[in-house]
Design an enzyme around this catalytic site. Structure first.
Site, PDB file in Angstrom:
ATOM      1  CE  LYS A   1      24.872   5.094  34.106  1.00 33.60           C
ATOM      2  NZ  LYS A   1      23.901   4.056  34.461  1.00 33.60           N
TER       3      LYS A   1
HETATM    4  N1  PPE Z   1      22.730  -1.837  33.567  1.00 35.08           N
HETATM    5  C1  PPE Z   1      22.022  -0.704  33.763  1.00 35.08           C
HETATM    6  C2  PPE Z   1      20.714  -0.554  33.088  1.00 35.08           C
HETATM    7  C3  PPE Z   1      22.551   0.289  34.584  1.00 35.08           C
HETATM    8  O1  PPE Z   1      21.877   1.415  34.780  1.00 35.08           O
HETATM    9  C4  PPE Z   1      23.799   0.102  35.217  1.00 35.08           C
HETATM   10  C5  PPE Z   1      24.372   1.153  36.114  1.00 35.08           C
HETATM   11  C6  PPE Z   1      24.490  -1.103  34.979  1.00 35.08           C
HETATM   12  C7  PPE Z   1      23.918  -2.044  34.131  1.00 35.08           C
HETATM   13  C8  PPE Z   1      25.862  -1.357  35.542  1.00 35.08           C
HETATM   14  O2  PPE Z   1      26.798  -0.511  34.963  1.00 35.08           O
HETATM   15  P1  PPE Z   1      28.153  -0.130  35.721  1.00 35.08           P
HETATM   16  O3  PPE Z   1      27.797   0.812  36.805  1.00 35.08           O
HETATM   17  O4  PPE Z   1      29.001   0.451  34.683  1.00 35.08           O
HETATM   18  O5  PPE Z   1      28.694  -1.407  36.256  1.00 35.08           O
HETATM   19  N2  PPE Z   1      23.456   1.912  36.875  1.00 35.08           N
HETATM   20  C9  PPE Z   1      23.890   3.131  37.524  1.00 35.08           C
HETATM   21  C10 PPE Z   1      22.721   4.016  37.875  1.00 35.08           C
HETATM   22  C11 PPE Z   1      21.911   3.641  39.042  1.00 35.08           C
HETATM   23  C12 PPE Z   1      20.826   4.671  39.359  1.00 35.08           C
HETATM   24  O6  PPE Z   1      19.828   4.272  40.014  1.00 35.08           O
HETATM   25  O7  PPE Z   1      20.942   5.847  39.032  1.00 35.08           O
HETATM   26  C13 PPE Z   1      24.842   2.856  38.668  1.00 35.08           C
HETATM   27  O8  PPE Z   1      24.978   1.728  39.110  1.00 35.08           O
HETATM   28  O9  PPE Z   1      25.509   3.802  39.107  1.00 35.08           O
END
Ligand code: PPE
Length: 308
Positions: free
Chosen positions: A157
């Site tokens: 990330k």
């Molecule tokens: N894919 C991407 C590309 C992504 O950024 C997130 C989280 C997810 C999947 C889901 O991951 P998880 O939160 O572990 O279930 N995106 C984060 C950032 C959002 C933002 O705008 O900043 C979030 O959901 O916190």
């Protein structure tokens, strides 16, 4: 964004306004940072952070993939979160840990730069709106491909990767949609700009497998386990855009988005939120708010409360 009192920065709680970095910071020039998005919820037993340990472990993995050595352990970062939650006094908040190569040397190579670490917290309501949570959102398959596994490791990330997401959501919103869905370089469904995608067809739930250039989502893992515990058949496999158009239900999930139904993809009507989506959304929201004993193991409480 709603400002709060303190930010944890390099081992100290500092005033919100003082948590600044130099414009020469490596991370600003080259996107060389890693971050997390975590939610803390107000529960009957006090503030609980959802899967805090897993989020901090992913931060550590993300750093490793960028050849970055975090100056704090997972345990120290967890303690920092609790210190911040205590200092800001918000019963519910979004937590944003970030580690980046700081000010020292410029030039793409990251050697010679310190690793700065900060954690912010602030109130963040529904990511895609209350109406989206209830009635579903409209999504657009992006013309931007998701970064591939040999472009930047998608399990990281990493801050720089989000230029990819920014372009995709920017295009979607300009075209009148609320969210973007990115495909891999070879045309399979990958992620939303900030969410994992799920489709439901004939009672079977499917989501892209981890090799499809997706972030290994912690909400994805949560929803998979909840769905399986509820007796659903769940498959992780390659999906194409037609699977979205012909699905009975489509939804996306993530820490910020929680479980958000998708009612339309590329002007193809999928329909209002269906029964599987509604059941999983309810189970997820009950779990994170501490209203469900069944998956209570994912809620982490402030250390003093646990010891009490
Ligand atoms: N894919 C991407 C590309 C992504 O950024 C997130 C989280 C997810 C999947 C889901 O991951 P998880 O939160 O572990 O279930 N995106 C984060 C950032 C959002 C933002 O705008 O900043 C979030 O959901 O916190």
């Amino acid at each position: 964004m709603q400002e709060t009192s303190k930010i944890w920065m390099n081992g100290e709680l500092v005033d919100w306004a003082d948590a600044t970095v130099h414009v020469g910071a490596h991370g600003l020039h080259y996107g060389s940072g890693v971050f997390e998005g975590i939610r803390a919820y107000d529960t009957e037993r006090g503030t609980a952070v959802f899967r805090l340990t897993e989020h901090m472990a992913r931060l550590e993995n993300s750093a490793k993939l960028l050849y970055m050595e975090l100056p704090y352990s997972v345990e120290e970062l967890k303690t920092a979160c609790w210190d911040l939650v205590g200092a800001n006094g918000l019963p519910e908040c979004y937590l944003r840990p970030i580690a980046f190569f700081g000010y020292g040397e410029l030039g793409v190579g990251s050697q010679g730069n310190p690793v700065d670490v900060a954690i912010m917290s602030w109130p963040w309501g529904t990511y895609l709106g209350e109406d989206g949570m209830t009635n579903g959102i409209r999504a657009k398959v992006s013309s931007w491909q998701r970064v591939g596994p040999n472009v930047i490791p998608h399990a990281a990330k990493a801050t720089g990767v989000y230029v990819n997401s920014m372009l995709a959501i920017g295009e979607a919103v300009r075209a009148g949609y609320e969210e973007a869905i990115l495909l891999t370089h070879d045309g399979y469904i990958a992620d939303g700009s900030g969410e994992t995608i799920f489709v439901v067809k004939d009672g079977v739930i499917a989501t892209p497998d981890l090799s499809a250039s997706i972030l290994p989502g912690i909400t994805r893992d949560t929803v998979i386990q909840i769905a399986q515990d509820l007796g659903y058949q769940l498959v992780q496999k390659q999906l194409i855009r037609t699977d979205l158009y012909l699905a009975d239900e489509v939804f996306m999930c993530g820490t910020a988005a929680e479980v958000t139904p998708i009612r339309e993809v590329d002007d193809q009507v999928v329909g209002p939120p269906g029964p599987v989506t509604v059941e999983l959304q309810q189970a997820y929201l009950d779990t994170v708010h501490g209203r469900s004993e069944r998956w209570a193991q994912w809620l982490e409480y402030a250390p003093s409360r646990t010891e009490a």
